[in-house]
Design an enzyme around this catalytic site. Structure first.
Site, PDB file in Angstrom:
ATOM      1  N   GLU A   1     -18.441  51.782 -30.385  1.00  0.00           N
ATOM      2  CA  GLU A   1     -17.753  52.167 -31.703  1.00  0.00           C
ATOM      3  C   GLU A   1     -16.689  52.106 -32.245  1.00  0.00           C
ATOM      4  O   GLU A   1     -17.122  51.860 -33.828  1.00  0.00           O
ATOM      5  CB  GLU A   1     -17.832  53.965 -32.046  1.00  0.00           C
ATOM      6  CG  GLU A   1     -18.904  54.847 -31.112  1.00  0.00           C
ATOM      7  CD  GLU A   1     -19.224  54.208 -29.084  1.00  0.00           C
ATOM      8  OE1 GLU A   1     -18.233  53.439 -28.110  1.00  0.00           O
ATOM      9  OE2 GLU A   1     -19.667  55.420 -29.115  1.00  0.00           O
TER      10      GLU A   1
ATOM     11  N   MET B   1       0.925  35.281 -31.011  1.00  0.00           N
ATOM     12  CA  MET B   1       2.736  35.150 -32.175  1.00  0.00           C
ATOM     13  C   MET B   1       3.366  35.788 -31.329  1.00  0.00           C
ATOM     14  O   MET B   1       4.034  36.240 -31.666  1.00  0.00           O
ATOM     15  CB  MET B   1       1.625  36.400 -33.363  1.00  0.00           C
ATOM     16  CG  MET B   1       2.658  37.170 -33.845  1.00  0.00           C
ATOM     17  SD  MET B   1       3.277  35.981 -35.174  1.00  0.00           S
ATOM     18  CE  MET B   1       2.786  35.910 -36.007  1.00  0.00           C
TER      19      MET B   1
ATOM     20  N   PHE C   1     -18.663  69.365 -22.392  1.00  0.00           N
ATOM     21  CA  PHE C   1     -19.511  68.450 -22.131  1.00  0.00           C
ATOM     22  C   PHE C   1     -19.267  67.381 -23.393  1.00  0.00           C
ATOM     23  O   PHE C   1     -19.227  67.998 -24.044  1.00  0.00           O
ATOM     24  CB  PHE C   1     -20.268  67.953 -21.302  1.00  0.00           C
ATOM     25  CG  PHE C   1     -20.627  66.456 -21.036  1.00  0.00           C
ATOM     26  CD1 PHE C   1     -20.311  65.520 -19.989  1.00  0.00           C
ATOM     27  CD2 PHE C   1     -22.135  66.182 -21.807  1.00  0.00           C
ATOM     28  CE1 PHE C   1     -19.892  64.609 -19.774  1.00  0.00           C
ATOM     29  CE2 PHE C   1     -21.896  65.321 -21.370  1.00  0.00           C
ATOM     30  CZ  PHE C   1     -21.159  64.080 -20.344  1.00  0.00           C
ATOM     31  N   GLN C   2     -18.288  65.941 -23.028  1.00  0.00           N
ATOM     32  CA  GLN C   2     -17.969  65.144 -24.459  1.00  0.00           C
ATOM     33  C   GLN C   2     -17.549  66.073 -25.229  1.00  0.00           C
ATOM     34  O   GLN C   2     -17.367  65.465 -26.594  1.00  0.00           O
ATOM     35  CB  GLN C   2     -18.896  64.648 -24.334  1.00  0.00           C
ATOM     36  CG  GLN C   2     -19.081  63.656 -23.102  1.00  0.00           C
ATOM     37  CD  GLN C   2     -20.644  62.625 -23.850  1.00  0.00           C
ATOM     38  OE1 GLN C   2     -21.291  62.612 -24.683  1.00  0.00           O
ATOM     39  NE2 GLN C   2     -20.403  61.125 -23.834  1.00  0.00           N
TER      40      GLN C   2
ATOM     41  N   LYS D   1     -23.927  69.605 -33.297  1.00  0.00           N
ATOM     42  CA  LYS D   1     -25.492  69.404 -32.076  1.00  0.00           C
ATOM     43  C   LYS D   1     -25.794  70.541 -33.074  1.00  0.00           C
ATOM     44  O   LYS D   1     -26.868  70.942 -33.073  1.00  0.00           O
ATOM     45  CB  LYS D   1     -25.539  69.735 -30.990  1.00  0.00           C
ATOM     46  CG  LYS D   1     -26.361  68.717 -30.600  1.00  0.00           C
ATOM     47  CD  LYS D   1     -26.801  68.259 -29.207  1.00  0.00           C
ATOM     48  CE  LYS D   1     -28.432  67.461 -29.384  1.00  0.00           C
ATOM     49  NZ  LYS D   1     -28.057  67.589 -27.609  1.00  0.00           N
TER      50      LYS D   1
HETATM   51  C1  TPP Z   1      -4.966  45.788 -29.851  1.00  0.00           C
HETATM   52  C2  TPP Z   1      -3.756  45.098 -30.175  1.00  0.00           C
HETATM   53  N1  TPP Z   1      -2.927  45.605 -29.533  1.00  0.00           N
HETATM   54  C3  TPP Z   1      -1.870  44.777 -29.389  1.00  0.00           C
HETATM   55  C4  TPP Z   1      -1.387  43.721 -30.618  1.00  0.00           C
HETATM   56  C5  TPP Z   1       0.468  43.120 -30.525  1.00  0.00           C
HETATM   57  N2  TPP Z   1      -0.340  41.490 -30.285  1.00  0.00           N
HETATM   58  C6  TPP Z   1       0.404  40.532 -31.895  1.00  0.00           C
HETATM   59  S1  TPP Z   1      -0.029  39.160 -32.201  1.00  0.00           S
HETATM   60  C7  TPP Z   1      -1.269  39.434 -30.590  1.00  0.00           C
HETATM   61  C8  TPP Z   1      -1.276  38.268 -30.315  1.00  0.00           C
HETATM   62  C9  TPP Z   1      -2.936  37.892 -31.000  1.00  0.00           C
HETATM   63  O1  TPP Z   1      -3.206  36.508 -29.974  1.00  0.00           O
HETATM   64  P1  TPP Z   1      -4.734  36.044 -29.969  1.00  0.00           P
HETATM   65  O2  TPP Z   1      -5.789  36.904 -30.950  1.00  0.00           O
HETATM   66  O3  TPP Z   1      -4.850  34.921 -29.014  1.00  0.00           O
HETATM   67  O4  TPP Z   1      -3.835  35.439 -31.914  1.00  0.00           O
HETATM   68  P2  TPP Z   1      -2.516  34.085 -31.726  1.00  0.00           P
HETATM   69  O5  TPP Z   1      -1.179  34.302 -32.064  1.00  0.00           O
HETATM   70  O6  TPP Z   1      -2.525  33.361 -30.573  1.00  0.00           O
HETATM   71  O7  TPP Z   1      -3.504  33.116 -32.974  1.00  0.00           O
HETATM   72  C10 TPP Z   1      -0.403  40.545 -30.262  1.00  0.00           C
HETATM   73  C11 TPP Z   1      -0.804  40.747 -28.414  1.00  0.00           C
HETATM   74  C12 TPP Z   1      -2.191  44.007 -31.681  1.00  0.00           C
HETATM   75  N3  TPP Z   1      -1.483  43.928 -33.258  1.00  0.00           N
HETATM   76  N4  TPP Z   1      -2.852  44.834 -31.630  1.00  0.00           N
END
Ligand code: TPP
Ligand code: MG
Lengths: 564, 158
Positions: free
Chosen positions: A50, A474, A112-113, A162
């Site tokens: 979803e 990052m 439920f749900q 529903k």
């Molecule tokens: C749903 C979610 N969880 C955690 C984060 C924190 N976060 C920001 S950037 C990142 C790393 C992303 O890694 P990747 O997709 O490999 O990208 P890269 O920075 O290596 O290019 C994280 C964990 C986020 N932005 N969104």
């Protein structure tokens, strides 16, 4: 004519001219799905989660400029959709999400749900409805589409029990809405506009600060003309990339945490910032007490709450960016002297020459920035680019040569990892002529990887370009800079076999370790015309620069990283 | 930053969820509610809420703008020149030695009086500005109150 609530939902969606609905069925919404099966208006795309349905509808809206529609069942179906709602809310995307709910008589009994969908979504929707009487449904459907797309756009949730979808009642889809409590203002106050025009004539270092609102109000053409006629340079936020077009000499880059040197210096030294649908996000302003110290501020925004929220504003103008910019331009056309700002333009050009956005290329390993630059050369104008969240997102924003609005689709405000692939599906449905590239990371892609199946099943040929640094890059970068290289839970050395994974889903995969291989893979992926996945091994320890450390002043950019 | 106290009236469409939308906005954005009253406006499909809040000038401005953004909100009035009243009910113990006339005159001084009496307790009421209600409660403490209930503020622009 008397029809069921489920039929009303389909009728309304068709009456609104919606071509695609993204969704996922379940018990509480089954009556509606039964009607979807019987009707032959809109097409329904079954995503495999979803969250992905909402992101796909979101990107569809961002690329097409129309309202996106997603449909989910009650309980877990709805809670899965919440991240999608929050993402759309933060970036002001027009969206209508329809969720099933337990029958009216069961509401409040922990059925439920059953989950309190309107309660949970209240703070991440522009508005939401729980339908308790079938006679309200036609009006609510009409209002939802209207509220989603008008004023500052945003997602609207309609939660439908529903029994309401099976009940039968008279249906006349309203032609118009009548909401006495909701009247967005578009025009802008003429006296304020006049004052703003005078301030522009007085200024020496004016700067257009263009935000996502410029995209939402389709103001790109008038903003380009405004810049050209006045000679005022511009910066584009992450949400506004493409509004000016990167080949435009007046477009000097992106401001903020990973903005260019010239853009951040422009913000810091300007004496008049003209904000066009931007909202002074903390990722743009850096340390507030040091932000734009020498500037008066003209703030044009359709949402009055954005004005004066973060910074004090000298010329507040509530209105639609396109309409107000046009009025400002009309006032200035005969009086403005572009020459007046020449010294300023030259200064910014000089800044850009001193510290251009760049990277040190290598022959041993592919640099992630090179991939983006090369993508720009190979697909450029012909592409819509979506992205996930992380370093790859910033590099895409920095180095891809955007040439038009709605070409760049990313989760700017919420920073939702997992947005990219479902967004690519929505972007492709909205504009099938364009090559759709999802610039993603080895972390983010796994958060909605199941959508490879949706893409393969429906022949939605999107190309994933994964900048594989085997890191949550990052976060790793922050650990390098601010946590003495303690890489807590960011090493993604253990990985699936990406090529096998995508091929198992019915797509085509490429493992790329050299520049030559990248060109070959991209060209082949375009020719194959099916969902593709290019796994590009890039320099693991590359950092996104420049960087304004969180809480630092915008002009104190880290321009390079030196090992200490 | 200097905080100020403000009384805000909100005219809202009288519909489900509307109180949750308003109070949720305050909770979600970290605004403070000192008191909140709400009741239907006679002869209309609107309700009148009165909220007493506190914050810096910027926060108060944001509160008003954010309230305006809620779809069922019709009008937000930041009171400047207003009549402000609050009510308090005070339950006091009595016995044969209690000087009820003293209680009576205290509450009369604050636009109230004794509203209910039984063998062991009486309930007194006052209706006045919040500050004066504070004074009234202070004075009533001499009579060892058992229970005190305040209504929150209602206000009307002059
Ligand atoms: C749903 C979610 N969880 C955690 C984060 C924190 N976060 C920001 S950037 C990142 C790393 C992303 O890694 P990747 O997709 O490999 O990208 P890269 O920075 O290596 O290019 C994280 C964990 C986020 N932005 N969104
Ligand atoms: Mg990574």
């Amino acid at each position: 004519m008397k029809i069921s609530g489920a039929q009303m939902v389909c009728e309304a969606i068709n009456a609104e001219g919606v071509k695609y609905v993204f969704g996922y069925p379940g018990g509480a919404i089954m009556n509606v799905y039964d009607e979807i099966y019987k009707q032959n208006g809109f097409k329904h795309i079954l995503t495999r989660h979803e969250q992905a349905a909402v992101h796909a509808a979101d990107a569809y809206a961002r690329v097409s400029g129309e309202v996106g529609v997603a449909m989910v069942t009650s309980g877990p179906g709805f809670t899965n959709a919440v991240t999608g709602l929050a993402t759309a809310y933060t970036d002001s995307t027009p969206l209508v999400v329809i969720s099933g709910q337990v029958p009216v008589s069961l509401i409040g009994t922990d059925g439920f749900q059953e989950v309190d969908a309107v309660g949970i979504s209240r703070s991440c929707t522009k508005h939401n409805y729980l339908v308790k009487d079938i006679n309200d449904l036609p009006r609510i459907l009409k209002e939802a589409f209207y509220i989603a797309r008008s004023g500052r756009p945003g997602p609207v949730l309609i939660d439908i029990p529903k029994d309401i979808t099976s009940e039968i009642a008279e249906f006349n889809y309203p032609e118009s809405v009548d909401i006495p409590t909701y009247k967005p203002s578009y025009k802008g106050n003429n006296r304020q506009i006049k004052k703003a025009a005078e301030a522009i004539l007085e200024a020496k270092k004016p700067l257009l600060y263009i935000g996502g609102g410029a995209v939402l109000s389709n103001a790109s053409d008038v903003i380009r003309e405004f810049a050209e006629v006045t000679g005022i340079p511009a910066v584009e936020t992450l949400m506004a990339r493409g509004v000016m077009g990167d080949s435009n000499p007046l477009q000097i880059g992106m401001p903020g945490m990973h903005g260019s040197y010239a853009s951040n210096m422009a913000m810091s030294e300007s004496d008049l910032i003209i904000s066009l649908g931007a909202r002074f996000d903390d990722r743009v302003t850096g340390k507030l007490s040091e932000f734009a110290k020498y500037a008066d501020i003209i703030h044009i925004d359709i949402d009055p709450a954005n004005i004066g929220k973060i910074v004090d504003v000298d010329y507040p103008i509530v209105g639609d960016v396109k309409i107000v910019t046009q009025k400002l331009l009309d006032k200035l056309r005969d009086t403005v002297k572009p020459k007046r700002y020449e010294v300023w333009r030259d200064l910014l050009k000089r800044y850009d020459e001193i510290h251009p956005l760049g990277f040190e290329d290598s022959d041993e390993v592919i640099k992630p920035q090179w991939v983006i630059k090369r993508l720009g050369e190979l697909v450029g104008e012909n592409a819509t680019v979506t992205s996930d969240v992380g370093q790859h997102q910033m590099w895409a924003a920095q180095f891809f040569p955007f040439s038009r609005p709605r070409q760049w689709v990313n989760s700017g405000g919420l920073g939702t990892m997992g947005f990219g692939l479902p967004a690519a599906l929505g972007a492709k449905m909205a504009n099938p002529e364009k090559t759709v590239i999802n610039v993603t990371g080895d972390g983010s892609i796994l958060m909605n990887i199941q959508e490879l199946v949706t893409a393969a099943e429906n022949g939605i040929a999107v190309i994933n370009v994964m900048l594989n640094n085997h890191f949550l890059g990052m976060v790793r970068q922050w650990q390098t800079f601010f946590y003495e290289k303690r890489y807590a839970e960011t090493d993604l050395s253990y990985q699936p076999n990406w090529k096998m994974l995508v091929e198992a889903c019915g797509g085509v995969g490429y493992d790329v370790t050299t520049k030559e291989e990248f060109d070959v893979a991209l060209k082949d992926a375009i020719a194959q015309n099916k969902v593709a996945f290019i796994n590009v091994a890039v320099d693991r320890f590359e950092n996104v620069l420049p960087m304004v450390p969180a809480g630092g002043a915008l002009f104190n950019m880290m321009l390079e990283y030196k090992e200490r | 930053m200097q905080t100020v106290k403000r009384v805000i009236s909100i005219i809202v469409q009288n519909e489900a969820q509307v109180l949750a939308r308003v109070s949720g906005l305050f909770a979600g954005r970290g605004y403070n509610i000192e008191s909140l009253t709400v009741a239907a406006i006679p002869g209309s499909n609107m309700s009148h809420m009165t909220i007493v809040t506190q914050g810096s000038k910027r926060v108060i401005e944001q509160i008003i703008k954010q309230l305006h953004k809620l779809i069922p909100v019709y009008k937000v009035i930041e009171h400047d020149s207003m009549v402000e009243k609050e009510m308090v009910l005070v339950k006091l113990p009595i016995d044969k030695d209690t000087n009820i006339a003293n209680i009576q005159s205290l509450f009369e001084a604050y636009n109230g009086g004794i509203v209910n009496a039984s063998k062991n307790v009486i309930i007194a009421m006052a209706a006045d500005e919040s500050m004066r209600i504070n004074h009234c409660i202070e004075a009533a403490k001499n009579f060892k109150p058992i229970e005190i209930v305040r209504s929150g503020v209602v206000a009307m622009e002059r």
